[in-house]
Design an enzyme around this catalytic site. Structure first.
Site, PDB file in Angstrom:
ATOM      1  N   GLY A  53       0.824  -1.196   0.000  1.00  0.00           N
ATOM      2  CA  GLY A  53       0.000   0.000   0.000  1.00  0.00           C
ATOM      3  C   GLY A  53       0.863   1.253   0.000  1.00  0.00           C
ATOM      4  O   GLY A  53       2.064   1.205   0.281  1.00  0.00           O
ATOM      5  N   CYS A  54       0.250   2.375  -0.314  1.00  0.00           N
ATOM      6  CA  CYS A  54       0.988   3.635  -0.402  1.00  0.00           C
ATOM      7  C   CYS A  54       1.512   4.075   0.962  1.00  0.00           C
ATOM      8  O   CYS A  54       2.722   4.279   1.146  1.00  0.00           O
ATOM      9  CB  CYS A  54       0.100   4.709  -1.020  1.00  0.00           C
ATOM     10  SG  CYS A  54      -1.540   4.851  -0.269  1.00  0.00           S
ATOM     11  N   TYR A  55       0.624   4.215   1.926  1.00  0.00           N
ATOM     12  CA  TYR A  55       1.066   4.602   3.267  1.00  0.00           C
ATOM     13  C   TYR A  55       2.029   3.576   3.877  1.00  0.00           C
ATOM     14  O   TYR A  55       3.052   3.947   4.460  1.00  0.00           O
ATOM     15  CB  TYR A  55      -0.132   4.789   4.197  1.00  0.00           C
ATOM     16  CG  TYR A  55      -0.961   6.016   3.946  1.00  0.00           C
ATOM     17  CD1 TYR A  55      -0.421   7.300   4.067  1.00  0.00           C
ATOM     18  CD2 TYR A  55      -2.305   5.915   3.614  1.00  0.00           C
ATOM     19  CE1 TYR A  55      -1.188   8.425   3.853  1.00  0.00           C
ATOM     20  CE2 TYR A  55      -3.088   7.036   3.397  1.00  0.00           C
ATOM     21  CZ  TYR A  55      -2.518   8.301   3.525  1.00  0.00           C
ATOM     22  OH  TYR A  55      -3.285   9.414   3.320  1.00  0.00           O
ATOM     23  N   PRO A  56       1.720   2.264   3.773  1.00  0.00           N
ATOM     24  CA  PRO A  56       2.652   1.282   4.323  1.00  0.00           C
ATOM     25  C   PRO A  56       4.041   1.351   3.712  1.00  0.00           C
ATOM     26  O   PRO A  56       5.039   1.089   4.398  1.00  0.00           O
ATOM     27  CB  PRO A  56       1.970  -0.057   4.029  1.00  0.00           C
ATOM     28  CG  PRO A  56       0.519   0.268   4.034  1.00  0.00           C
ATOM     29  CD  PRO A  56       0.447   1.619   3.375  1.00  0.00           C
ATOM     30  N   THR A  57       4.144   1.693   2.418  1.00  0.00           N
ATOM     31  CA  THR A  57       5.468   1.810   1.810  1.00  0.00           C
ATOM     32  C   THR A  57       6.302   2.853   2.540  1.00  0.00           C
ATOM     33  O   THR A  57       7.471   2.621   2.879  1.00  0.00           O
ATOM     34  CB  THR A  57       5.351   2.177   0.320  1.00  0.00           C
ATOM     35  OG1 THR A  57       4.701   1.100  -0.378  1.00  0.00           O
ATOM     36  CG2 THR A  57       6.716   2.409  -0.305  1.00  0.00           C
TER      37      THR A  57
END
Length: 238
Positions: A113-117
């Site tokens: 995911g974007c935030y998890p990256t």
């Protein structure tokens, strides 16, 4: 030539993937006509005929697509959040220890995911190096552009439907990215995640505040920077 079927090719993510692959002479992109996109038989055929399938679908539809694949040859990259903590799937973040080798040979890869990256890039190397204890209580402050919200949010912002420059959301602290962040950072406790959307098309800022004096190893800022520098040495991810 490698064949790639993009399931969900008309959505925001699917369109961008098509653009990125369009110039490749070693890849042929398979697409379903508009009148066949939701035909189960046509989708099953396309999913099983491709060398690689990229899923750009809502979570339930992504799970449904995987269930339609009945041969061991087709390899899947899922851009949804359906399989990011699922058994049998490889997490597609190559900079995490050992992940690049696993991804190269995996039949099923879940795209991060974007935030998890952003979160994992900051935290996972520090946990692995022992500078952050696995049971530390963390918080995440993060803001993204509105394109990450898909077609409806893009339309809202670009039509002038939102007059706010900054909007917090997921205030119930149950955002679907939390399990992914916790598992792949190797944390014992889920972090507090406070996301927001800004009135800008694209971009993301992810911040994880740390009280260095409260960490058991009392690391310096230089020590933290050194760990991150080593972790991403040679990385070409942009």
């Amino acid at each position: 030539m490698t064949s790639v079927f993009i399931d969900g090719a008309v959505g925001t993510t699917g369109l961008e993937i098509r653009e990125r692959l369009a110039g490749r002479s070693d890849i042929s992109i398979a697409l379903l006509a508009e009148d066949r996109r939701k035909d189960p038989a046509a989708r099953r055929e396309a999913l099983n005929d491709a060398d690689f399938v990229i899923l750009c679908l809502p979570d339930d539809a992504a799970r449904e697509a995987v269930a339609l694949i009945d041969n061991p040859r087709t390899r899947v990259i899922d851009a949804s959040s359906a399989h990011r903590v699922a058994a049998g799937w490889t997490y597609g973040f190559p900079e995490l220890p050992g992940q690049a080798e696993k991804i190269a040979s995996a039949a099923r890869v879940a795209n991060p995911g974007c935030y998890p990256t952003g979160f994992l890039a900051l935290v996972a190397p520090l946990v692995s190096a022992g500078l952050i204890p696995a049971d530390l209580l963390l918080s995440i402050n993060a803001t993204s552009g509105y394109s990450g919200g898909g077609k409806a949010m893009i339309a809202e912002f670009e039509a002038g439907g939102s007059t706010t420059a900054f909007r917090a959301y997921a205030l119930g602290l149950a955002h679907k990215h939390i399990a992914e962040m916790t598992q792949h950072a190797g944390l014992t406790h889920a972090p507090i995640f406070a996301p927001a959307v800004a009135n800008a098309y694209r971009g993301m800022v992810v911040e994880v505040p740390l009280h260095l004096h409260a960490l058991p190893s009392r690391p310096t800022l230089a020590a933290i920077e050194d760990v991150l520098r080593v972790a991403f040495d040679g990385s070409t991810r942009s």
